[in-house]
Design a protein around this motif. Structure first.
Motif, PDB file in Angstrom:
ATOM      1  N   SER A 117      26.920 -40.464  15.999  1.00 19.00           N
ATOM      2  CA  SER A 117      25.327 -41.311  15.646  1.00 19.00           C
ATOM      3  C   SER A 117      25.580 -42.276  16.091  1.00 19.00           C
ATOM      4  O   SER A 117      24.295 -43.274  16.628  1.00 19.00           O
ATOM      5  N   ILE A 118      26.785 -44.012  15.901  1.00 22.40           N
ATOM      6  CA  ILE A 118      26.746 -44.462  16.013  1.00 22.40           C
ATOM      7  C   ILE A 118      26.095 -45.735  18.246  1.00 22.40           C
ATOM      8  O   ILE A 118      25.368 -46.252  18.323  1.00 22.40           O
ATOM      9  N   PRO A 119      26.932 -44.765  18.644  1.00 25.37           N
ATOM     10  CA  PRO A 119      26.599 -44.832  20.002  1.00 25.37           C
ATOM     11  C   PRO A 119      24.737 -44.341  20.432  1.00 25.37           C
ATOM     12  O   PRO A 119      23.971 -44.420  21.737  1.00 25.37           O
ATOM     13  N   THR A 123      22.033 -46.430  21.672  1.00 29.78           N
ATOM     14  CA  THR A 123      21.250 -45.913  23.129  1.00 29.78           C
ATOM     15  C   THR A 123      19.692 -45.718  22.872  1.00 29.78           C
ATOM     16  O   THR A 123      19.300 -46.670  23.742  1.00 29.78           O
ATOM     17  N   TRP A 124      19.485 -45.181  22.075  1.00 27.49           N
ATOM     18  CA  TRP A 124      17.945 -45.547  21.973  1.00 27.49           C
ATOM     19  C   TRP A 124      17.594 -46.143  21.268  1.00 27.49           C
ATOM     20  O   TRP A 124      16.256 -47.076  21.750  1.00 27.49           O
ATOM     21  N   LEU A 144      20.611 -50.376  32.632  1.00 29.42           N
ATOM     22  CA  LEU A 144      20.368 -50.990  30.977  1.00 29.42           C
ATOM     23  C   LEU A 144      21.064 -49.589  30.751  1.00 29.42           C
ATOM     24  O   LEU A 144      21.311 -49.408  29.727  1.00 29.42           O
ATOM     25  N   ASN A 145      20.070 -48.429  30.862  1.00 31.08           N
ATOM     26  CA  ASN A 145      19.473 -47.381  29.919  1.00 31.08           C
ATOM     27  C   ASN A 145      21.388 -46.332  29.857  1.00 31.08           C
ATOM     28  O   ASN A 145      21.748 -45.634  29.357  1.00 31.08           O
ATOM     29  N   GLY A 146      21.462 -46.296  31.109  1.00 33.48           N
ATOM     30  CA  GLY A 146      22.519 -45.729  31.305  1.00 33.48           C
ATOM     31  C   GLY A 146      23.657 -46.824  30.971  1.00 33.48           C
ATOM     32  O   GLY A 146      24.800 -46.204  30.290  1.00 33.48           O
ATOM     33  N   PHE A 147      24.324 -47.256  32.648  1.00 33.06           N
ATOM     34  CA  PHE A 147      25.297 -48.039  32.789  1.00 33.06           C
ATOM     35  C   PHE A 147      25.842 -48.858  31.048  1.00 33.06           C
ATOM     36  O   PHE A 147      27.050 -49.060  29.762  1.00 33.06           O
ATOM     37  N   LEU A 148      24.944 -49.742  30.885  1.00 32.23           N
ATOM     38  CA  LEU A 148      25.706 -50.637  29.742  1.00 32.23           C
ATOM     39  C   LEU A 148      25.594 -50.379  28.674  1.00 32.23           C
ATOM     40  O   LEU A 148      25.743 -50.329  27.559  1.00 32.23           O
ATOM     41  N   ALA A 149      24.129 -49.332  28.139  1.00 30.41           N
ATOM     42  CA  ALA A 149      24.538 -48.965  26.652  1.00 30.41           C
ATOM     43  C   ALA A 149      25.234 -47.464  26.666  1.00 30.41           C
ATOM     44  O   ALA A 149      25.824 -47.809  25.145  1.00 30.41           O
ATOM     45  N   ALA A 150      25.959 -47.007  27.339  1.00 35.59           N
ATOM     46  CA  ALA A 150      27.035 -46.109  27.158  1.00 35.59           C
ATOM     47  C   ALA A 150      28.405 -46.988  27.052  1.00 35.59           C
ATOM     48  O   ALA A 150      28.881 -46.552  26.082  1.00 35.59           O
ATOM     49  N   GLY A 151      28.521 -47.893  28.169  1.00 40.49           N
ATOM     50  CA  GLY A 151      29.215 -49.286  27.647  1.00 40.49           C
ATOM     51  C   GLY A 151      29.624 -49.803  26.499  1.00 40.49           C
ATOM     52  O   GLY A 151      30.692 -50.303  25.226  1.00 40.49           O
TER      53      GLY A 151
END
Length: 222
Positions: A117-119, A123-124, A144-151
């Motif tokens: 739930s947290i990630p 991400t959204w 942003l939506n891929g690399f940064l959000a995942a990290g």
């Protein structure tokens, strides 16, 4: 990471299951079912992604204290299917590893919140903010939506887990610092790279699999 059964008291288990149940009721009630109702290909892709989670989460690394770490892949799943279906895929993945005996049922709800739930929410949230306020191009989407959000999602999930263990009086800050927090930097960067690489590959080769990506928004006229 996963919290093993017996690490925290029953109050934490009940609280985790309670909040997780509320989240899943929301996901089931608000999911855009019309998008997949008659789309066999979308259904197959979703089930394939959920099965991939089972395989990925089964390949975990354990450290002292009973903790196990693995890639979350929640950013990729969220960008592909949206938050509701991402929560369902995460549940199916966690069910798979739990039934296989690799995780316990007591901490199921809490683990689902921490590593799912947290990630997913982060991400959204970042995706919506970027879509509204930033230039819509391929690089913004991927980095942003891929690399940064995942990290950031991985970082927040593990810090939240550390907070739970601290407030649950399982470990002191010093114990967490030397036996848990020290591993976070080594996990955040690979999580970011893996999700960013997968998203970049998908939007180039299979953009129809990524529901949050649109050629008209991110590529046309750029």
């Amino acid at each position: 990471m996963n919290l093993p059964d017996g690490l925290l008291g029953w109050q934490w288990a009940v609280t985790g299951w309670g909040i997780y149940s509320i989240v899943m009721v929301w996901a089931l009630k608000t999911a855009p079912w019309y998008k997949v109702k008659n789309d066999k290909n979308a259904q197959h892709v979703w089930f394939g992604a959920a099965f991939l989670l089972i395989l990925l989460w089964s390949m975990s690394a354990s450290i002292s204290g009973g903790f196990s770490f693995h890639f979350l892949l929640m950013t990729t799943i969220t960008l592909m299917f949206g938050p509701q279906f991402a929560l369902m895929a995460m549940t199916l993945g966690l069910l798979g590893v739990t039934i296989n005996g690799e995780e316990g049922w007591g901490m199921f709800g809490l683990n689902a919140l921490l590593m799912g739930s947290i990630p997913i929410v982060l991400t959204w949230w970042l995706y919506k903010l970027a879509y509204r306020y930033l230039d819509r191009n391929f690089f913004v989407y991927v980095f942003l939506n891929g690399f940064l959000a995942a990290g950031l999602g991985s970082l927040l999930a593990m810090l939240s887990a550390a907070g739970v263990m601290y407030w649950g009086e399982v470990y002191s800050y010093e114990e967490l610092r030397y036996n848990f927090l020290i591993f976070i930097p080594m996990l955040v960067a690979p999580e970011a790279f893996l999700n960013g690489f997968i998203i970049a590959s998908l939007v180039l080769m299979k953009p129809e699999w990524v529901s949050s990506f649109s050629d008209a928004d991110y590529l046309k006229g750029k």
